[in-house]
Scaffold this active site. Structure first.
Site, PDB file in Angstrom:
ATOM      1  N   HIS A  87     -13.395   2.424   5.619  1.00 59.85           N
ATOM      2  CA  HIS A  87     -12.116   1.770   5.345  1.00 59.85           C
ATOM      3  C   HIS A  87     -11.674   0.826   6.459  1.00 59.85           C
ATOM      4  CE1 HIS A  87     -11.322   5.050   2.266  1.00 59.85           C
ATOM      5  NE2 HIS A  87     -11.088   3.939   1.608  1.00 59.85           N
ATOM      6  N   ARG A  96      -6.003   7.114  -8.731  1.00 58.19           N
ATOM      7  CA  ARG A  96      -5.103   6.067  -8.282  1.00 58.19           C
ATOM      8  C   ARG A  96      -5.630   4.753  -8.842  1.00 58.19           C
ATOM      9  NH1 ARG A  96      -7.150   3.115  -3.560  1.00 58.19           N
ATOM     10  NH2 ARG A  96      -5.048   2.423  -3.138  1.00 58.19           N
ATOM     11  N   TYR A 142       0.815  -1.203   0.000  1.00 60.58           N
ATOM     12  CA  TYR A 142       0.000   0.000   0.000  1.00 60.58           C
ATOM     13  C   TYR A 142       0.848   1.251   0.000  1.00 60.58           C
ATOM     14  CZ  TYR A 142      -4.150  -2.612   1.377  1.00 60.58           C
ATOM     15  OH  TYR A 142      -5.196  -3.459   1.429  1.00 60.58           O
ATOM     16  N   TYR A 193      -7.093 -10.525   2.334  1.00 58.22           N
ATOM     17  CA  TYR A 193      -8.080  -9.440   2.228  1.00 58.22           C
ATOM     18  C   TYR A 193      -8.635  -9.364   0.820  1.00 58.22           C
ATOM     19  CZ  TYR A 193      -9.888  -4.696   1.825  1.00 58.22           C
ATOM     20  OH  TYR A 193     -10.673  -3.605   1.566  1.00 58.22           O
ATOM     21  N   LYS A 194      -7.792  -9.570  -0.164  1.00 54.27           N
ATOM     22  CA  LYS A 194      -8.237  -9.495  -1.547  1.00 54.27           C
ATOM     23  C   LYS A 194      -8.912 -10.803  -1.987  1.00 54.27           C
ATOM     24  CE  LYS A 194      -4.864  -5.944  -2.829  1.00 54.27           C
ATOM     25  NZ  LYS A 194      -5.772  -4.871  -3.283  1.00 54.27           N
ATOM     26  N   GLU A 217      -9.063  -1.431 -10.670  1.00 54.21           N
ATOM     27  CA  GLU A 217      -9.954  -0.281 -10.545  1.00 54.21           C
ATOM     28  C   GLU A 217      -9.182   1.004 -10.823  1.00 54.21           C
ATOM     29  OE1 GLU A 217     -12.842  -2.115  -7.043  1.00 54.21           O
ATOM     30  OE2 GLU A 217     -11.432  -0.524  -6.551  1.00 54.21           O
ATOM     31  N   ASN A 254      -6.353   0.642  -7.975  1.00 56.59           N
ATOM     32  CA  ASN A 254      -6.423  -0.405  -6.965  1.00 56.59           C
ATOM     33  C   ASN A 254      -6.674  -1.704  -7.736  1.00 56.59           C
ATOM     34  OD1 ASN A 254      -6.375  -1.624  -4.500  1.00 56.59           O
ATOM     35  ND2 ASN A 254      -8.341  -0.815  -3.800  1.00 56.59           N
TER      36      ASN A 254
END
Lengths: 315, 354
Positions: B200, B230, B44, B323-324, B272, B232
């Site tokens: 978040h 950005r 990140y 998490y993904k 994204e 993602n």
């Protein structure tokens, strides 16, 4: 983040009264300017005979009028010269540069009613807000205090639930009663001189109004002061800040690219870390906490100054 | 109702994102895929840059990218909304922000794609034509009774990608409106009304790094006329745009169907392109979350991407892979991708040709 700019031409200059003048800007290319939100300001860039001035002024026109922007400037004879420049040297046809509108004094869209408290030139953001609320049919009420009827800018144009008060006639906003009888869901907005802000803040707190429903426009114009020197550790320069220039303006005059948004101590964008301060930082912003101010670890160069032997900041 | 009469013409593909999954990228769509990794590892960061037009032909050429999947994606959005109307919600104070979004999108599309979209204005009388979707609409700006839906819903039924509208107040951002049908496993119905830290909260590692404090501080300073963007990314099995928590029982089990034989076709990198715009009248912030799907077998046709994707997936922190949602398949992905990584160095940046 760089500041987005708009290239404009002065279309109208209208003297409203002895102290206050209205300016209208249109896009140089003849196109539409962006719509804006009531409470927004633009930073107006002035080339004042070799001195670059950038002053924030609230937009006072109708946010849906994309053919032009209006600002209303009160001449400050004791100030550093920005308002005097606007009054003396800006005339129709002049080309100027302004920032895109930025809003640090927004309406809260959830309010059941918007109560506006204006003191003097503090009327400017409310004029735009009233236009905006009228378009969407929201409920508002204005209480507007000036020194006397002759200095009551736009008094003849403001229609609707508007109440006027004049210091010279000993009529004052009945603040305590007014705040006490507002319906639930009212948001209060205050823009005016420092004393008025403190009065409203204290009265609202005493009456137990929720903090998040009382809003203040807290611009501070940079005040002149004693000249000082500052070392910029990242740039490797030591620069001089004359008495009628702010630290931010002095950096810009020396070719240092420093971030900014409001230039009035409210937004936090220009915050700098202090590396060394032998002396006293004169904090004049509304951004740093009291602890940060006391520790002299940060400075807001748009409004704050320094007195003492040496100052070094990260920029 | 918005009565879609799609015209696929010669450019737009007639395809599905569910059931038989006929979605596929054409060779040119693969070349312009927004590959998100600018180096061989991922962690990140507040990787935000000004959203300025760049690289003609790329997804960054315009403020909003309309591509060959546009018409089919809009048909898929209508399908999802018919089944679950709560994918689109707007709290009462967000209507003005919805109008701001109508203006932003109509101005952008008619400027950038005049062959497909036109906007004529006379004061508040607006005339909008969307040729690919067969829409011809006259309406009064700021008067919601003149549109078949609220302003945000109206325009986002015609825009690829999800949108949320954030109200700014009390020094925070609040997700008070949105159109969310192409999401990476999050729910608007659950998040609506939350502030920046609340929505978040599930993200691992980033809170400890102070990333959200810095990101919020940055976003509160976002200016009109200076949008930012950005990237993602995550992983999705099958080209399913609507990976929603509400429908997890339907798509979650597909994660167990991967084999070395089908992985290249079924496993998709989901990217994204997120862009943020300060809105003029409402002072709200529009968040555009545009999802692109690229199958592994298509992505490895660019040698640089094949090498890099292998290294990123192999070395990713396990908390992030969890998490993904692809920790269980990570080893299989690495095994499949390793065939496309000869160990050669990769050039910096995301573009295939650099």
């Amino acid at each position: 983040m760089s500041v987005a700019k708009l290239l404009v031409r002065v279309a109208e200059v209208e003297k409203i009264n002895d102290l206050i003048t209205r300016f209208r800007f249109v896009a140089r290319d003849g196109g539409l300017l962006p719509a804006f939100s009531g409470g927004a300001h633009v930073v107006v860039e002035m080339e004042d005979h070799g001195t670059r001035r950038m002053n924030p002024y609230s937009l006072s026109g109708d946010p849906e009028d994309r053919t032009g922007y209006e600002i209303t400037v009160r001449r400050d004879d004791a100030g550093r010269g920005g308002s005097i420049y606007m009054h003396r040297h800006v005339s129709p046809g002049m080309e100027m540069v302004i920032s895109h509108p930025v809003n640090l004094f927004p309406l809260d869209g959830r309010a059941k009613k918007h109560l506006f408290l204006a003191g003097g030139i503090g009327i400017t953001p409310f004029k735009a807000m009233i236009h905006q609320l009228s378009h969407i049919g929201a409920k508002w009420e204005l209480h507007y205090a000036t020194r006397n009827p002759a200095l009551c800018a736009y008094g003849d144009q403001l229609k609707g639930p508007v109440h006027f008060y004049y210091d010279d006639l000993k009529s004052f906003i009945p603040l305590r009663d007014l705040l006490a009888r507002q319906p639930l869901g009212t948001h209060v907005y205050c823009c005016g001189p420092k004393g008025m802000l403190s009065w409203v803040r204290a009265t609202a707190a005493e009456l137990g109004l929720p903090e998040h429903s009382v809003h203040f426009e807290e611009f501070t114009a940079p005040q002149p002061g004693a000249p000082f020197d500052v070392e910029l550790t990242l740039t490797g320069k030591t620069i001089h800040v004359p008495s009628h220039q702010s630290l931010l303006e002095a950096m810009e005059a020396n070719g240092v690219d420093a971030p900014y948004l409001c230039r009035g101590g409210a937004c936090g964008q220009c915050e700098c870390q202090v590396v060394k301060a032998e002396g006293q930082i004169l904090h004049r912003d509304h951004w740093l906490t009291d602890e940060e101010k006391a520790s002299n670890s940060k400075i807001m160069p748009c409004v704050s100054r320094f007195e003492g032997r040496s100052l070094a900041i990260e920029r | 109702m918005l009565d879609l009469k799609p015209d696929f013409g010669g450019f737009f593909k007639d395809e599905t994102f569910v059931g038989d999954f006929t979605f596929a990228n054409s060779p040119s769509a693969v070349r312009r895929f927004p590959f998100p990794f600018d180096r061989d590892q991922y962690m990140y960061s507040v990787n935000i840059e000004p959203h300025v037009p760049t690289r003609p032909g790329s997804v960054l050429e315009h403020a909003f990218d309309i591509d060959e999947h546009y018409v089919s994606e809009m048909r898929d959005r209508a399908r999802v909304l018919a089944r679950d109307p709560l994918r689109c919600q707007s709290l009462p104070h967000m209507e003005l922000a919805g109008w701001d979004l109508v203006e932003l999108i109509m101005e952008s599309l008619s400027r950038d794609y005049p062959q497909w979209f036109t906007l004529e204005r006379s004061g508040n009388d607006w005339h909008w034509v969307n040729k690919p979707l067969g829409i011809d609409q006259r309406f009064t700006f700021l008067d919601p009774s003149t549109l078949p839906y609220g302003p945000m819903e109206y325009i986002t039924r015609q825009m690829q990608g999800d949108f949320t509208l954030q109200d700014e107040r009390d020094g925070n951002l609040w997700v008070d409106a949105g159109m969310v049908t192409t999401q990476a496993d999050w729910s608007l119905d659950f998040d609506i009304g939350m502030n920046f830290f609340e929505w978040h909260a599930p993200v691992p590692l980033a809170h400890e790094k102070g990333i959200f404090d810095r990101a919020l501080k940055f976003l509160l300073k976002l200016q009109h006329g200076a949008p930012v963007r950005r990237f993602n990314w995550t992983m999705t099995v099958n080209p399913l745009l609507d990976t929603a928590p509400e429908t997890y029982p339907e798509w979650g089990p597909s994660k167990t169907t991967l084999t070395q034989a089908n992985l290249g076709a079924k496993q998709h990198l989901r990217v994204e392109l997120q862009s943020l715009f300060r809105l003029p009248r409402s002072n709200a912030i529009a968040f555009s979350i545009r999802a692109y799907l690229g199958s592994f077998q298509d992505l490895v046709t660019v040698p640089k991407w094949g090498r890099r994707l292998h290294r990123v997936v192999r070395d990713l922190h396990p908390d992030l892979a969890a998490y993904k949602g692809f920790l269980r398949n990570r080893d299989a992905m690495v095994e499949w991708l390793s065939k496309y990584d000869d160990g050669a160095p990769t050039s910096p940046g995301i573009w295939p040709e650099d």
